[in-house]
Scaffold this active site. Structure first.
Site, short mmCIF file in Angstrom:
data_model
loop_
_atom_site.label_atom_id
_atom_site.label_comp_id
_atom_site.label_asym_id
_atom_site.label_seq_id
_atom_site.Cartn_x
_atom_site.Cartn_y
_atom_site.Cartn_z
N ALA A 60 59.18 -13.19 -24.58
CA ALA A 60 58.41 -13.47 -23.36
C ALA A 60 59.06 -14.66 -22.66
O ALA A 60 59.76 -15.45 -23.30
CB ALA A 60 56.96 -13.78 -23.73
N GLY A 99 58.72 -11.17 -28.07
CA GLY A 99 58.39 -10.03 -27.20
C GLY A 99 59.54 -9.06 -27.09
O GLY A 99 59.34 -7.88 -26.79
N GLU A 102 59.03 -6.85 -29.88
CA GLU A 102 57.78 -6.11 -29.63
C GLU A 102 57.99 -4.97 -28.63
O GLU A 102 57.47 -3.88 -28.80
CB GLU A 102 56.70 -7.07 -29.14
CG GLU A 102 56.26 -8.02 -30.26
CD GLU A 102 55.26 -9.05 -29.77
OE1 GLU A 102 55.59 -9.81 -28.83
OE2 GLU A 102 54.16 -9.11 -30.33
N GLU A 122 57.83 -16.54 -32.95
CA GLU A 122 56.72 -17.18 -32.24
C GLU A 122 56.15 -18.39 -32.99
O GLU A 122 55.74 -19.37 -32.36
CB GLU A 122 55.61 -16.17 -31.97
CG GLU A 122 55.91 -15.15 -30.88
CD GLU A 122 56.67 -13.93 -31.40
OE1 GLU A 122 57.25 -13.98 -32.49
OE2 GLU A 122 56.66 -12.92 -30.66
N1 T1G Z 1 61.94 -17.81 -22.15
C1 T1G Z 1 62.45 -18.57 -21.15
N2 T1G Z 1 63.66 -19.20 -21.21
C2 T1G Z 1 64.37 -19.02 -22.34
C3 T1G Z 1 63.92 -18.25 -23.42
C4 T1G Z 1 62.64 -17.62 -23.28
N3 T1G Z 1 62.14 -16.83 -24.22
N4 T1G Z 1 64.86 -18.29 -24.38
C5 T1G Z 1 65.86 -19.04 -23.92
N5 T1G Z 1 65.57 -19.50 -22.70
C6 T1G Z 1 66.43 -20.33 -21.85
C7 T1G Z 1 66.67 -21.70 -22.44
O1 T1G Z 1 65.60 -22.57 -22.09
C8 T1G Z 1 67.98 -22.08 -21.80
O2 T1G Z 1 67.68 -22.46 -20.46
C9 T1G Z 1 68.73 -20.75 -21.74
O3 T1G Z 1 67.72 -19.73 -21.81
C10 T1G Z 1 69.71 -20.56 -22.86
O4 T1G Z 1 68.99 -20.75 -24.08
C11 T1G Z 1 54.52 -12.31 -26.42
C12 T1G Z 1 54.64 -14.93 -27.02
C13 T1G Z 1 67.70 -16.52 -27.35
C14 T1G Z 1 68.58 -17.48 -29.49
O5 T1G Z 1 61.27 -17.94 -29.21
O6 T1G Z 1 65.81 -18.78 -29.53
O7 T1G Z 1 57.94 -13.71 -27.02
O8 T1G Z 1 68.63 -24.78 -20.58
O9 T1G Z 1 70.37 -22.70 -24.83
O10 T1G Z 1 71.72 -21.20 -27.83
O11 T1G Z 1 54.85 -12.25 -28.74
O12 T1G Z 1 67.38 -19.28 -26.47
O13 T1G Z 1 69.99 -22.88 -19.67
O14 T1G Z 1 68.01 -23.75 -18.39
O15 T1G Z 1 68.75 -21.54 -26.40
O16 T1G Z 1 72.46 -18.96 -26.82
C15 T1G Z 1 59.84 -15.78 -28.36
C16 T1G Z 1 63.68 -18.46 -27.74
C17 T1G Z 1 59.15 -16.27 -27.13
C18 T1G Z 1 63.35 -17.13 -28.45
C19 T1G Z 1 69.67 -18.00 -27.31
N6 T1G Z 1 61.25 -15.92 -28.22
N7 T1G Z 1 65.07 -18.55 -27.40
O17 T1G Z 1 70.18 -19.23 -27.80
O18 T1G Z 1 70.85 -20.36 -25.63
S1 T1G Z 1 57.40 -16.19 -27.27
C20 T1G Z 1 61.87 -17.04 -28.66
C21 T1G Z 1 66.04 -18.75 -28.35
C22 T1G Z 1 57.08 -14.51 -27.28
C23 T1G Z 1 55.47 -12.68 -27.53
C24 T1G Z 1 55.71 -14.14 -27.68
C25 T1G Z 1 67.44 -18.95 -27.84
C26 T1G Z 1 68.32 -17.69 -28.01
P1 T1G Z 1 68.64 -23.55 -19.73
P2 T1G Z 1 69.72 -21.45 -25.32
P3 T1G Z 1 71.40 -19.97 -27.07
#
Ligand code: T1G
Length: 695
Positions: A60, A99, A102, A122
């Site tokens: 998400a 997500g 999911e 999450e």
């Molecule tokens: N949403 C918005 N921005 C995101 C994002 C996300 N999910 N993931 C990464 N970014 C942005 C991050 O802030 C950065 O921005 C850029 O992308 C590069 O990220 C409903 C509620 C995917 C492994 O927890 O683990 O889904 O600084 O530097 O090292 O059940 O990003 O460039 O402006 O980390 O290559 C669940 C979170 C969400 C994954 C890539 N998903 N992201 O790593 O790049 S909650 C996560 C990561 C959810 C549902 C629930 C990592 C990555 P900027 P980065 P990276």
């Protein structure tokens, strides 16, 4: 322009999402997927859902949290996939997370690139899967794996996904072609909505196991336990009721401060890696040298090797050099044993490591990092020798924890290339890197250091020059209050427990025994006695003079049985406490845990605010990054600055002023920034100084 495009290939509709940088499931993406399904030609037999760029959906869109929800929700997009009259094949590369997994589970089939991973992280954001992951995953992969993935948040490999039934096929090469071929082999008769699958078998022992694991390893966190509750419900509730139950538990987590804290750190750790001001092209750093083959030098060298650099390890002693070289080899051989690294990978890495006792061998280095004894004169000598052999633009870094980086730089030709790279032990494991910018550092060198930190997969934060930089300077205030409360009547055990109950991984006295009380003792000998509260360390010093240095001598604040690190109460300490308290004329008093926590935390917060006000740290969130990644501050409290905002800066200020009234204002003068922000209602964790641009 919509991030979603479609292409008809025969009777297969290929839906492609291109939403850089990581295909987060933003509103535009969700709406685009639903529209593509609604507009699908009537005669298609199947569809493929794929992403452009470096990864499948990363989850998400976290930046949308806390804002008014916009339909379609992720759950509605997933329902549209499940209700489509044709099977949908998810083509997964990179990482399908949260997500992202999911939505893949809402598809009928999943084809994964061999290197791809899937996970439900999450809980690392204080949340639980909120779009069906806790209900659909157990229906596909079984209760035990779903409990583990949802409560631990760790992704699994494509191979494991295939074994568990999450993936239906693995693409060794061209994922798009494999997914398309897979889809072409399906027809509308192959539609099989995950939600329509039978309930998974319950698994009481797995539920108990992961509950106990969470209570121990994720102590204080609510999300892992909620995730377990949600997954457990999938065994007994039908899909509609199960999704409803999941939603209830998800919304509870979303509204909890713990999630706000962990989401704060998520963005803070990405922001701290960025330098204020215009982007500066970094230097290419490929050839590194590390001076000193002790514990820190070994860890730093291993970290550089893992990042792909070649490394020359230098030590003046052949014996120390050989020992250090062997410890580096052991680090990577252990990775092979644990299946984290192939034999070939290990050989390739060690092929980039050389050892030498000759400074002249370092002449081609792009960067040299010294990790020699923490003595400024020794460091001056090392830098003088380096300046004579390396190129004039080679970056020269000191790993010092405290010493004055400016003092080191001013004796080196081209001081703009000198900086501090403060690693935390063990350097190849601890993620924090304090990048210490001297007065004369160039923007190019600073940008190069930040890029190197990212390459080493460190969490880097920039600090200005002061005694102890950000983390250790704050730690000294925290330790001061713990030492004073010990003198005033609290026991090490009570203080340690109060702070571990708060969420710290270890109390200050257990930590001191583990690190060695003699290290602090030696550091204090070099300090101006007026610069710190000597009374707070009288007991520490007495113990060191009795050769009670902590675990390494079998006793410090606690006693340790041989080969056992369990801290045991010890009568000798009681004798020392009695003697020092009597010498100081202290009348003992009782403490309650809340006072212990407050005094240590207020000292930490006040010093952090001063560090921010002085421009040593550029952002309040950088301070949180340092303290959460280098000192174990509980992530579910967001870091000292975020925690201060949670308490309320008015309350923080009142507490500091009350302590000033009780203990004098030598150490309890409130930070001016704290006073300003308490009045303006701004948040300490969101504050950014204007001194970010390099002076
Ligand atoms: N949403 C918005 N921005 C995101 C994002 C996300 N999910 N993931 C990464 N970014 C942005 C991050 O802030 C950065 O921005 C850029 O992308 C590069 O990220 C409903 C509620 C995917 C492994 O927890 O683990 O889904 O600084 O530097 O090292 O059940 O990003 O460039 O402006 O980390 O290559 C669940 C979170 C969400 C994954 C890539 N998903 N992201 O790593 O790049 S909650 C996560 C990561 C959810 C549902 C629930 C990592 C990555 P900027 P980065 P990276």
């Amino acid at each position: 322009m919509s991030p979603v495009s479609t292409q008809l290939t025969g009777a297969v509709l290929v839906i492609t999402i291109d939403h850089p940088p990581v295909n987060a499931l933003s509103h535009a993406v969700r709406a685009g997927i639903v529209q593509a399904l609604e507009a699908a030609p009537a005669n298609i037999s199947a569809a493929v859902l794929q992403c452009a760029g470096r990864t499948f959906f990363s989850g998400a869109d976290i930046s949308e949290f806390g804002k008014p929800p916009q339909a379609p929700s992720l759950s509605e997009a997933i329902e549209a996939l499940e209700n489509a009259p044709f099977p949908v094949v998810a083509a997964i590369h990179g990482q399908a997370l949260g997500g992202g997994l999911e939505i893949a589970l809402g598809c009928d089939f999943r084809v994964m690139d061999a290197k791809a991973r899937v996970g439900l992280p999450e809980v690392t954001l204080g949340l639980i899967p909120g779009a069906g992951g806790t209900q659909r995953l157990p229906r596909i992969a079984g209760m035990a794996l779903a409990l583990e993935m949802a409560s631990q948040g760790k992704p699994i490999s494509a191979a494991k996904a295939l074994d568990s039934g999450i993936a239906d096929a693995i693409a060794e090469s061209d994922l798009a072609a494999s997914a398309l071929a897979f889809a072409k082999s399906k027809s509308r008769d192959d539609k099989r909505s995950t939600g329509a699958r039978p309930n998974p078998e319950t698994d009481a022992s797995a539920v108990d196991h992961w509950r106990a694991h969470a209570a121990k390893r994720q102590r204080g966190q609510k999300a892992p336990l909620a995730a377990i509750d949600a997954v457990e419900a999938s065994a007994t509730l039908d899909i509609v009721s199960g999704l409803k139950r999941e939603r209830e538990l998800f919304l509870e987590r979303m509204s909890d401060t713990q999630s706000a804290a962990m989401r704060h750190l998520f963005f803070a750790e990405r922001k701290s890696a960025k330098l204020p001001g215009p982007r500066t092209e970094p230097l290419s750093l490929e050839r590194a040298a590390v001076i000193g083959s002790g514990t820190m030098g070994v860890g730093i060298a291993a970290s550089l090797l893992s990042a792909g650099l070649s490394v020359k390890l230098l030590d003046m002693s052949d014996q120390a050099l050989q020992a250090g070289y062997n410890r580096i080899k052991t680090i990577f051989q252990n990775d092979v044993t644990k299946g984290r690294l192939s034999e070939a990978g290990c050989s390739e890495i060690l092929g980039r490591l050389t050892a030498t006792t000759q400074y002249s061998d370092l002449s081609d280095s792009d960067i040299v990092i010294e990790a020699v004894f923490e003595d400024i004169e020794i460091k001056h000598k090392v830098f003088a020798q380096l300046a004579n052999v390396v190129g004039e633009h080679a970056v020269l870094a000191t790993n010092t924890s405290y010493l004055d980086v400016d003092a080191i730089a001013e004796r080196v030709a081209n001081p703009e290339r000198v900086l501090g790279l403060h690693f935390f032990s063990p350097a190849h494991i601890m993620r924090l890197l304090e990048v210490v910018r001297g007065k004369k550092i160039s923007a190019t060198v600073l940008a190069s250091a930040m890029q190197l930190g990212k390459r080493m997969r460190k969490v880097a934060a920039v600090s200005g020059v002061c005694h102890g930089f950000i983390g250790n300077r704050m730690l000294s205030c925290y330790g001061r209050e713990a030492g004073l409360m010990l003198l005033e009547g609290a026991s090490p055990r009570q203080i340690d427990k109060a702070l571990t109950d708060f969420g710290m991984p270890m109390g200050p006295f257990t930590m001191g025994d583990m690190a060695g009380l003699d290290i602090g003792y030696m550091n204090r000998q070099k300090l101006d006695p007026e610069s710190f509260e000597q009374r707070a360390f009288l007991v520490h010093d007495r113990l060191v003079e009795m050769d009670r240095k902590g675990q390494k001598t079998g006793a410090g604040f606690y006693r340790y049985e041989k080969g056992d690190r369990t801290p045991l109460d010890d009568e000798t300490l009681e004798d020392v406490l009695r003697a020092v308290r009597s010498e100081q004329g202290i009348s003992l008093r009782e403490f309650d845990d809340s006072e212990i926590v407050d005094r240590c935390m207020l000292a930490l917060i006040n010093e952090g605010a001063k560090i921010l006000d002085e421009g040593i740290a550029w952002r309040g969130s950088d301070i949180d990054v340092v303290y959460a990644n280098g000192y174990g501050f509980p992530r579910y409290r967001g870091g000292p600055m975020f925690y201060a905002d949670t308490i309320g800066l008015d309350t923080v200020l009142a507490g500091i002023r009350a302590n000033a009234a009780r203990f004098g204002d030598r150490w309890w003068t409130a930070s001016n920034l704290l006073i300003r922000l308490a009045e303006s209602g701004e948040r300490l964790s969101a504050y950014e100084t204007q001194s970010g641009a390099l002076s």
